[in-house]
Design an enzyme around this catalytic site. Structure first.
Site, PDB file in Angstrom:
ATOM      1  N   SER A 131       0.831  -1.203   0.000  1.00 42.28           N
ATOM      2  CA  SER A 131       0.000   0.000   0.000  1.00 42.28           C
ATOM      3  C   SER A 131       0.865   1.252   0.000  1.00 42.28           C
ATOM      4  CB  SER A 131      -0.899  -0.003   1.237  1.00 42.28           C
ATOM      5  OG  SER A 131      -1.477   1.268   1.457  1.00 42.28           O
ATOM      6  N   TYR A 134      -2.616  -0.113   9.995  1.00 42.15           N
ATOM      7  CA  TYR A 134      -2.679  -0.675   8.640  1.00 42.15           C
ATOM      8  C   TYR A 134      -1.356  -0.453   7.912  1.00 42.15           C
ATOM      9  CZ  TYR A 134      -3.871  -1.188   3.722  1.00 42.15           C
ATOM     10  OH  TYR A 134      -3.870  -1.569   2.403  1.00 42.15           O
ATOM     11  N   LYS A 182       1.480  -3.285   6.478  1.00 44.38           N
ATOM     12  CA  LYS A 182       1.995  -3.383   5.110  1.00 44.38           C
ATOM     13  C   LYS A 182       3.510  -3.204   5.070  1.00 44.38           C
ATOM     14  CE  LYS A 182      -1.723  -4.339   2.833  1.00 44.38           C
ATOM     15  NZ  LYS A 182      -1.853  -5.639   2.139  1.00 44.38           N
TER      16      LYS A 182
END
Length: 231
Positions: free
Chosen positions: A146, A170, A174
């Site tokens: 991402s 998040y 990643k």
């Protein structure tokens, strides 16, 4: 698409049509995963999908089946499983040439509200996929990362090697994925690479719900005659 990119894509399609391979797509019931599945089946490849339908939709397979036709669909296999299940992932990677790892729990807000679920899917789950792929002797693995890994780095345009501090669970998940891919490539001899998705937009993207991607929500707001919030 540039002329060089179009030429490379044509060459890749010709190569795939000339020799079928076996592919595993994790998260294949999702937006991006279902498009990868459709493209591969349309090129004469064999595709095994792993999905637990926590975010993906069975209706996407119905759309893929209608688009690729029954002959191509006969090379499709579904494994309904959690990617954190080591035994099921070992089974899923058996006799696979290449892995496209798309399964993840997305959304920055969701990761702040429920970091444990994000960690389990994106870090532990990715570890299980990597280990199963290594043990099965797959030839390569490509995973979905991402743009969130760029964090607070101010430079524009973004450059792969220049990242800042990650700003959410998040993003951290990643970044951990990318570190694991590098380690497994260097130490475990599993060729693996991450693609940093930004805002990917297209058909089958779910515009509903609290965690929908920003572009579909923006378009839906305009379609309803409302003024979007712009920061």
């Amino acid at each position: 698409m540039s002329d060089d990119t179009a030429r490379a894509w044509d060459e890749l399609r010709d190569e795939l049509r000339a020799r079928a391979r076996a592919w595993l797509v994790t998260g294949g019931a999702g937006f991006i995963g279902s498009h990868l599945t459709e493209t591969l089946l349309g090129l004469g490849q064999s595709v095994r999908v792993v999905d637990d339908f926590s975010t993906g939709h069975r209706r996407n397979f119905e759309l893929v089946r209608a688009r690729v036709g029954e002959a191509n669909w006969s090379r499709f296999e579904l494994v309904e499983a959690d990617i954190c299940d080591a035994e099921r992932m070992a089974e899923a990677c058996r006799d696979i040439d290449h892995v496209l790892h798309q399964a993840a729990i997305g959304s920055v807000p969701r990761s702040i509200e429920d970091p444990l679920t994000t960690f389990r899917a994106n870090v532990e789950g990715s570890f299980r996929v990597l280990e199963a792929a290594r043990e099965a002797g797959v030839r390569s693995l490509v995973a979905a990362s991402s743009s969130s890994v760029y964090g607070d780095h101010p430079e524009l345009p973004k450059v792969e090697a220049q990242v800042g501090q990650v700003l959410s669970p998040y993003a951290a998940s990643k970044a951990a994925l990318e570190s694991h891919l590098t380690a497994w490539t260097q130490a475990m001899k599993l060729p693996a690479v991450a693609l940093r998705y930004f805002n990917v937009v297209g058909s089958r993207q779910d515009p509903a719900g609290q965690y929908a991607a920003v572009v579909p929500r923006w378009i839906a707001t305009l379609a309803q005659g409302e003024a979007p919030i712009i920061f």
